[in-house]
Design a protein around this motif. Structure first.
Motif, PDB file in Angstrom:
ATOM      1  N   ILE A   1      39.304  35.207  43.371  1.00 23.72           N
ATOM      2  CA  ILE A   1      40.364  35.045  44.363  1.00 23.72           C
ATOM      3  C   ILE A   1      40.328  36.178  45.379  1.00 23.72           C
ATOM      4  N   HIS A   2      39.524  37.217  45.101  1.00 22.86           N
ATOM      5  CA  HIS A   2      39.448  38.367  45.991  1.00 22.86           C
ATOM      6  C   HIS A   2      38.320  38.238  47.008  1.00 22.86           C
ATOM      7  N   THR A   3      37.175  37.736  46.585  1.00 20.53           N
ATOM      8  CA  THR A   3      36.010  37.672  47.474  1.00 20.53           C
ATOM      9  C   THR A   3      35.520  36.256  47.718  1.00 20.53           C
TER      10      THR A   3
ATOM     11  N   ALA B   1      29.286  45.779  41.830  1.00 25.42           N
ATOM     12  CA  ALA B   1      30.354  45.140  42.598  1.00 25.42           C
ATOM     13  C   ALA B   1      30.722  43.787  42.003  1.00 25.42           C
ATOM     14  N   ALA B   2      29.720  43.004  41.610  1.00 26.88           N
ATOM     15  CA  ALA B   2      29.978  41.685  41.030  1.00 26.88           C
ATOM     16  C   ALA B   2      30.681  41.810  39.692  1.00 26.88           C
TER      17      ALA B   2
ATOM     18  N   LEU C   1      35.627  41.070  36.423  1.00 27.77           N
ATOM     19  CA  LEU C   1      36.594  41.615  35.477  1.00 27.77           C
ATOM     20  C   LEU C   1      38.015  41.618  36.025  1.00 27.77           C
ATOM     21  N   ARG C   2      38.164  41.482  37.323  1.00 31.48           N
ATOM     22  CA  ARG C   2      39.504  41.434  37.913  1.00 31.48           C
ATOM     23  C   ARG C   2      40.115  40.032  37.862  1.00 31.48           C
ATOM     24  N   GLN C   3      39.322  39.014  37.552  1.00 33.68           N
ATOM     25  CA  GLN C   3      39.794  37.639  37.678  1.00 33.68           C
ATOM     26  C   GLN C   3      40.570  37.179  36.452  1.00 33.68           C
ATOM     27  N   ARG C   4      41.774  36.671  36.691  1.00 36.28           N
ATOM     28  CA  ARG C   4      42.540  35.968  35.660  1.00 36.28           C
ATOM     29  C   ARG C   4      43.275  34.764  36.235  1.00 36.28           C
ATOM     30  N   ARG C   5      43.680  34.871  37.494  1.00 38.77           N
ATOM     31  CA  ARG C   5      44.337  33.724  38.121  1.00 38.77           C
ATOM     32  C   ARG C   5      43.323  32.596  38.320  1.00 38.77           C
ATOM     33  N   GLY C   6      43.761  31.395  37.991  1.00 38.89           N
ATOM     34  CA  GLY C   6      42.867  30.251  38.119  1.00 38.89           C
ATOM     35  C   GLY C   6      42.096  29.940  36.854  1.00 38.89           C
TER      36      GLY C   6
END
Length: 356
Positions: free
Chosen positions: A208-210, A224-225, A230-235
């Motif tokens: 959702i960020h990139t 970076a990937a 690791l930041r993704q949880r929404r969705g």
């Protein structure tokens, strides 16, 4: 007369003298051991000098970011006895972007059993409703926030770690003696330092960020990937629990890549790798804790972690809080206490991460 008496006395006692062969062999082994230690000291000092010339610093191991460990500790000559019995370490993944107080997005326990079979990597869901000492009841990840922001003048990562450690101890009954705090920038640097990490995803993830798409299956991620994933949880279907699963897959991939590069059994290489993280890596209570764990790596039959998570029941209410599964969680925690996670995993294969 006296001379004759002495000769007679020597003759009588000569059969009592032990053979000299074993004594000579022991002296030879001792001399060789001392020579090998001198060579290791010299090699360790040379390697550290080379690292210094190349601009590769050694890690700042203590919470206060004190200086590097002594050369003797880095090359295995510290004299510290090897740790025996089961070992459990607390690992915290921290999102420190922006001016806000950082959150503990990932709370993990690294458990090394007494039989040294292989390590276990256990997720404690960040949305788990828990009692936080001195702060009532809240989500598990709030413990780091509350501790780190206790001093209004500055963010204190040490206080954040300590309050999280106490919260985890009350939740699990396990009092971890050591721990590591890794910020996302540190994870990115470590990933690039080992030339990327292979991660095998069971489901597609869209950032959702990139906007980046992480497809199902195995892929090698750069720093970076890795941070983006690791930041993704929404969705994700299970939100934070799916992110915890991806975090375990990432850590397993990082350990695997470090092992292939020969880092885990080479103190100088390990020091150089951790040094790339700089002040984004904190080890508690001091640098010796990490050295103690590193000493255990050569004793493991396999370095590939078994991925597990504390069993929980579905979230409820507007705050999306989780609760320990009333049937499975007590059994799981008992297995952790009694160092029987291998048996527990064998009886619950559906709750174990698939092999890479």
């Amino acid at each position: 007369m006296i001379e004759d008496d002495l000769r007679a006395a020597f003759a009588r006692h000569e059969p009592l003298i032990p053979p000299t062969g074993p004594l000579r062999a022991a002296i030879h082994r001792l001399a060789n051991g001392r020579r090998r230690r001198r060579r290791r000291w010299q090699a360790g000092g040379t390697a550290l000098a080379v690292l210094g010339v190349l601009g590769i610093g050694v890690p700042l191991f203590t919470p206060e970011r004190a200086g590097p460990p002594p050369v003797a500790e880095l090359i295995g000559e510290s004299g510290r006895p090897a740790t025996t019995g089961a070992v459990t370490m607390l690992l915290l993944g921290i999102d420190s972007n922006g001016p806000a107080t950082p959150l503990a997005d990932s709370v993990l326990l690294l458990h090394i059993p007494a039989d040294r079979s292989r390590p276990y990597l256990i997720s404690l869901p960040r949305d788990l409703e828990v009692p936080i000492p001195g702060h009532g009841t809240d989500k598990l990840n709030a413990a780091f926030l509350l501790g780190a922001s206790a001093n209004s003048d500055r963010t204190d990562l040490t206080r954040g770690y300590e309050l999280t450690r106490r919260t985890v101890a009350e939740l699990t009954g396990i009092r971890t003696a050591s721990g590591v705090v890794l910020t996302y920038p540190a994870l990115g640097k470590l990933t690039d330092a080992v030339d990327g990490v292979r991660v095998c995803l069971p489901q597609q993830v869209r950032s959702i960020h990139t906007g980046r798409l992480f497809p199902v299956g195995c892929q090698r991620l750069d720093g970076a990937a890795s941070v983006d994933l690791l930041r993704q949880r929404r969705g994700l279907p299970l939100g934070g629990q799916d992110r915890d699963h991806n975090a375990r897959l990432y850590v397993a991939g990082l350990v695997d890549q470090a092992a292939k590069n020969g880092v885990l059994t080479n103190p100088v290489r390990l020091s150089a790798l951790l040094g790339t993280a700089g002040s984004d890596l904190l080890v508690f209570p001091d640098r010796a804790a990490l050295l103690d764990v590193a000493q255990l790596v050569p004793t493991l039959r396999s370095v590939e972690p078994v991925g597990l998570s504390l069993p929980v029941v579905n979230a409820s209410g507007p705050r999306y809080l989780l609760s320990p599964d009333p049937e499975l969680a007590p059994e799981f925690l008992a297995a952790l206490h009694e160092d029987r996670l291998g048996d527990w995993a064998a009886r619950h294969p559906d709750l174990v991460d698939a092999d890479r």
